[in-house]
Scaffold this motif. Structure first.
Motif, PDB file in Angstrom:
ATOM      1  N   TYR A 171       0.841  -1.207   0.000  1.00 51.86           N
ATOM      2  CA  TYR A 171       0.000   0.000   0.000  1.00 51.86           C
ATOM      3  C   TYR A 171       0.871   1.250   0.000  1.00 51.86           C
ATOM      4  O   TYR A 171       1.942   1.284   0.618  1.00 51.86           O
ATOM      5  CB  TYR A 171      -0.896   0.030   1.242  1.00 51.86           C
ATOM      6  CG  TYR A 171      -1.784  -1.183   1.392  1.00 51.86           C
ATOM      7  CD1 TYR A 171      -3.025  -1.244   0.770  1.00 51.86           C
ATOM      8  CD2 TYR A 171      -1.372  -2.263   2.174  1.00 51.86           C
ATOM      9  CE1 TYR A 171      -3.843  -2.353   0.920  1.00 51.86           C
ATOM     10  CE2 TYR A 171      -2.177  -3.380   2.325  1.00 51.86           C
ATOM     11  CZ  TYR A 171      -3.415  -3.416   1.693  1.00 51.86           C
ATOM     12  OH  TYR A 171      -4.215  -4.518   1.834  1.00 51.86           O
ATOM     13  N   ARG A 172       0.383   2.274  -0.686  1.00 54.62           N
ATOM     14  CA  ARG A 172       1.052   3.569  -0.685  1.00 54.62           C
ATOM     15  C   ARG A 172       0.035   4.692  -0.841  1.00 54.62           C
ATOM     16  O   ARG A 172      -1.009   4.503  -1.457  1.00 54.62           O
ATOM     17  CB  ARG A 172       2.073   3.674  -1.827  1.00 54.62           C
ATOM     18  CG  ARG A 172       3.434   3.065  -1.514  1.00 54.62           C
ATOM     19  CD  ARG A 172       4.395   3.281  -2.661  1.00 54.62           C
ATOM     20  NE  ARG A 172       5.724   2.815  -2.343  1.00 54.62           N
ATOM     21  CZ  ARG A 172       6.680   3.539  -1.787  1.00 54.62           C
ATOM     22  NH1 ARG A 172       6.434   4.804  -1.494  1.00 54.62           N
ATOM     23  NH2 ARG A 172       7.877   3.031  -1.540  1.00 54.62           N
ATOM     24  N   ARG A 208      -5.648  13.137  -3.390  1.00 52.58           N
ATOM     25  CA  ARG A 208      -4.886  12.160  -2.615  1.00 52.58           C
ATOM     26  C   ARG A 208      -5.662  10.851  -2.538  1.00 52.58           C
ATOM     27  O   ARG A 208      -6.861  10.842  -2.232  1.00 52.58           O
ATOM     28  CB  ARG A 208      -4.615  12.691  -1.205  1.00 52.58           C
ATOM     29  CG  ARG A 208      -3.815  11.722  -0.335  1.00 52.58           C
ATOM     30  CD  ARG A 208      -3.442  12.335   0.995  1.00 52.58           C
ATOM     31  NE  ARG A 208      -2.985  11.319   1.927  1.00 52.58           N
ATOM     32  CZ  ARG A 208      -2.530  11.568   3.160  1.00 52.58           C
ATOM     33  NH1 ARG A 208      -2.466  12.809   3.596  1.00 52.58           N
ATOM     34  NH2 ARG A 208      -2.154  10.567   3.952  1.00 52.58           N
ATOM     35  N   VAL A 209      -4.977   9.747  -2.817  1.00 54.87           N
ATOM     36  CA  VAL A 209      -5.615   8.434  -2.821  1.00 54.87           C
ATOM     37  C   VAL A 209      -4.713   7.416  -2.127  1.00 54.87           C
ATOM     38  O   VAL A 209      -3.497   7.589  -2.045  1.00 54.87           O
ATOM     39  CB  VAL A 209      -5.921   7.944  -4.257  1.00 54.87           C
ATOM     40  CG1 VAL A 209      -7.008   8.776  -4.899  1.00 54.87           C
ATOM     41  CG2 VAL A 209      -4.658   7.950  -5.125  1.00 54.87           C
ATOM     42  N   THR A 210      -5.331   6.361  -1.627  1.00 59.08           N
ATOM     43  CA  THR A 210      -4.597   5.211  -1.105  1.00 59.08           C
ATOM     44  C   THR A 210      -4.635   4.126  -2.169  1.00 59.08           C
ATOM     45  O   THR A 210      -5.701   3.791  -2.689  1.00 59.08           O
ATOM     46  CB  THR A 210      -5.234   4.678   0.193  1.00 59.08           C
ATOM     47  OG1 THR A 210      -5.333   5.746   1.136  1.00 59.08           O
ATOM     48  CG2 THR A 210      -4.401   3.558   0.792  1.00 59.08           C
ATOM     49  N   VAL A 211      -3.469   3.602  -2.516  1.00 57.04           N
ATOM     50  CA  VAL A 211      -3.362   2.638  -3.622  1.00 57.04           C
ATOM     51  C   VAL A 211      -2.834   1.305  -3.105  1.00 57.04           C
ATOM     52  O   VAL A 211      -1.858   1.266  -2.341  1.00 57.04           O
ATOM     53  CB  VAL A 211      -2.427   3.172  -4.729  1.00 57.04           C
ATOM     54  CG1 VAL A 211      -2.275   2.147  -5.850  1.00 57.04           C
ATOM     55  CG2 VAL A 211      -2.948   4.495  -5.277  1.00 57.04           C
ATOM     56  N   LYS A 212      -3.484   0.230  -3.533  1.00 55.18           N
ATOM     57  CA  LYS A 212      -2.947  -1.115  -3.286  1.00 55.18           C
ATOM     58  C   LYS A 212      -2.256  -1.571  -4.567  1.00 55.18           C
ATOM     59  O   LYS A 212      -2.892  -1.743  -5.607  1.00 55.18           O
ATOM     60  CB  LYS A 212      -4.062  -2.100  -2.904  1.00 55.18           C
ATOM     61  CG  LYS A 212      -3.527  -3.492  -2.570  1.00 55.18           C
ATOM     62  CD  LYS A 212      -4.610  -4.423  -2.050  1.00 55.18           C
ATOM     63  CE  LYS A 212      -4.015  -5.756  -1.635  1.00 55.18           C
ATOM     64  NZ  LYS A 212      -5.036  -6.690  -1.110  1.00 55.18           N
ATOM     65  N   THR A 236      -8.303   0.577   4.540  1.00 59.62           N
ATOM     66  CA  THR A 236      -8.007  -0.773   4.042  1.00 59.62           C
ATOM     67  C   THR A 236      -6.675  -1.330   4.550  1.00 59.62           C
ATOM     68  O   THR A 236      -6.617  -2.502   4.948  1.00 59.62           O
ATOM     69  CB  THR A 236      -8.058  -0.803   2.508  1.00 59.62           C
ATOM     70  OG1 THR A 236      -9.358  -0.422   2.071  1.00 59.62           O
ATOM     71  CG2 THR A 236      -7.735  -2.188   1.968  1.00 59.62           C
ATOM     72  N   PRO A 237      -5.569  -0.561   4.536  1.00 59.99           N
ATOM     73  CA  PRO A 237      -4.309  -1.129   5.049  1.00 59.99           C
ATOM     74  C   PRO A 237      -4.425  -1.653   6.472  1.00 59.99           C
ATOM     75  O   PRO A 237      -3.848  -2.686   6.815  1.00 59.99           O
ATOM     76  CB  PRO A 237      -3.335   0.057   4.973  1.00 59.99           C
ATOM     77  CG  PRO A 237      -3.881   0.919   3.892  1.00 59.99           C
ATOM     78  CD  PRO A 237      -5.370   0.801   4.001  1.00 59.99           C
ATOM     79  N   ARG A 238      -5.188  -0.964   7.298  1.00 57.49           N
ATOM     80  CA  ARG A 238      -5.361  -1.413   8.685  1.00 57.49           C
ATOM     81  C   ARG A 238      -6.294  -2.603   8.757  1.00 57.49           C
ATOM     82  O   ARG A 238      -6.074  -3.541   9.532  1.00 57.49           O
ATOM     83  CB  ARG A 238      -5.889  -0.259   9.529  1.00 57.49           C
ATOM     84  CG  ARG A 238      -5.928  -0.586  11.006  1.00 57.49           C
ATOM     85  CD  ARG A 238      -6.192   0.647  11.837  1.00 57.49           C
ATOM     86  NE  ARG A 238      -6.546   0.241  13.186  1.00 57.49           N
ATOM     87  CZ  ARG A 238      -7.580   0.705  13.851  1.00 57.49           C
ATOM     88  NH1 ARG A 238      -8.359   1.608  13.318  1.00 57.49           N
ATOM     89  NH2 ARG A 238      -7.840   0.291  15.071  1.00 57.49           N
TER      90      ARG A 238
END
Length: 356
Positions: A171-172, A208-212, A236-238
């Motif tokens: 994740y980033r 800004r987005v969270t990417v898998k 989601t990462p958590r």
């Protein structure tokens, strides 16, 4: 060989084996400690996880007026950094900044920076957001601003989502780019590595987005035109990997908005107020919860923050909370600063929260 030489050789041999035994014991202790540390690290991801798989959250609320006690912009900036550090050390999910001023409305007019007459609520929120943002994204979301003039004195948060370029992770955090794509294809995202990532959705630039990310290897990254991945929620990462992913910042225009504008469905199901007039923190039992809210007062206490709202003045402040606690009984000073109270309360409650 005479008797004296045999004795000396025997003593040397004993010392040699004695030293070897000590080293072996140290090695065994070190290995045992490493295994113990690994076990603890593995269990940390489950601290806030319910048996059903639902994750619990911790929110803290405090007034922005705490910055007004600092005598310079540098000290105000550093104080905000202390709040941010406390939040990430204890895995806080949400920080709420509420307005306790009777004369000011927090979101009115043009905010001009961190002068003494500035709105401290917005100043505190901006610095908290700046620190939470990964370093490689700050230029995109935080242009030069007077409030961030002294950001160089802030201690970094170094959260799990503050990645280095060579970190191979699933994740980033990233920002969507204004790169042309074919119709029906997803946008490109800068996630702080050598190559951009093509996601599964077409989004506006500068979001800004969270990417898998799809699996990749550092050795082969130079041969690729771009990497691929999909957009996920920041939680989601958590939820999937047990990785703490920073905090969100919310501005509340008054004290009651802390409770009424809760972003979680069903609101906060466990609320704790902090005051020197509260009960002993060590005597309370924390029941199971989904969303916990901890509320701190400013330099004049939580009671003053509560009474700053006219509609609440005839109400007993303790009735708003499930628990009303004194986080530092028998203190050796007349006042405990709010930034100190946050650290103390979260530290004392940590063991209690981990059992719920």
């Amino acid at each position: 060989m005479d008797g004296s030489k045999i004795k000396r050789a025997s003593k040397k041999l004993k010392r040699k084996f004695s030293l070897a035994d000590k080293l072996d014991k140290k090695s065994r202790k070190k290995l045992k400690k490493q295994k113990s540390d690994a076990s603890i690290a593995g269990s940390i991801t489950d601290v806030n996880k319910k048996k059903s798989g639902q994750l619990s959250t911790v929110s803290i609320a405090l007034p922005g007026s705490i910055l007004e006690n600092s005598q310079s912009p540098e000290l105000r900036t550093y104080l905000a950094g202390q709040i941010a550090r406390a939040a990430v050390i204890f895995n806080v999910d949400e920080i709420i900044i509420f307005n306790e001023s009777l004369s000011k409305k927090t979101n009115e007019g043009l905010f001009k920076g961190s002068t003494k007459s500035s709105d401290p609520n917005i100043l505190l929120a901006r610095i908290l957001q700046y620190l939470e943002c990964p370093q490689y994204l700050r230029k995109e979301f935080f242009p030069v601003h007077q409030d961030l003039k002294y950001a160089g004195i802030l201690n970094p948060l170094d959260c799990p989502h503050h990645m280095r370029a060579d970190d191979i992770v699933a994740y980033r955090e990233g920002v969507t780019l204004n790169r042309p794509v074919k119709k029906g294809e997803g946008s490109f995202v800068n996630v702080g590595i050598m190559k951009d990532v093509k996601i599964d959705k077409h989004l506006k630039p500068n979001i800004r987005v969270t990417v898998k990310l799809d699996p990749y290897e550092q050795e082969t990254i130079e041969k690729k035109r771009y990497l691929t991945g999909r957009v996920v929620t920041p939680s989601t990462p958590r939820e999937e990997a047990g990785i703490y992913w920073g905090y969100s910042v919310r501005l509340a225009e008054n004290f009651s908005s802390v409770f009424t504008n809760c972003p979680y469905k069903g609101g906060y199901d466990l609320t704790i107020g902090t005051s020197e007039n509260g009960g002993d923190i060590n005597s309370i039992e924390i029941p199971s919860y989904n969303h916990l809210l901890l509320v701190f007062g400013g330099s004049k206490g939580l009671e003053y923050s509560f009474e700053s709202e006219e509609s609440l003045r005839d109400t007993d402040v303790t009735l708003l909370f499930d628990h009303f606690i004194n986080y530092c009984s028998n203190q050796g000073t007349r006042t405990v600063r709010t930034e100190e109270a946050v650290f103390i309360t979260l530290a004392v409650l940590r063991s209690k929260l981990s059992k719920t």
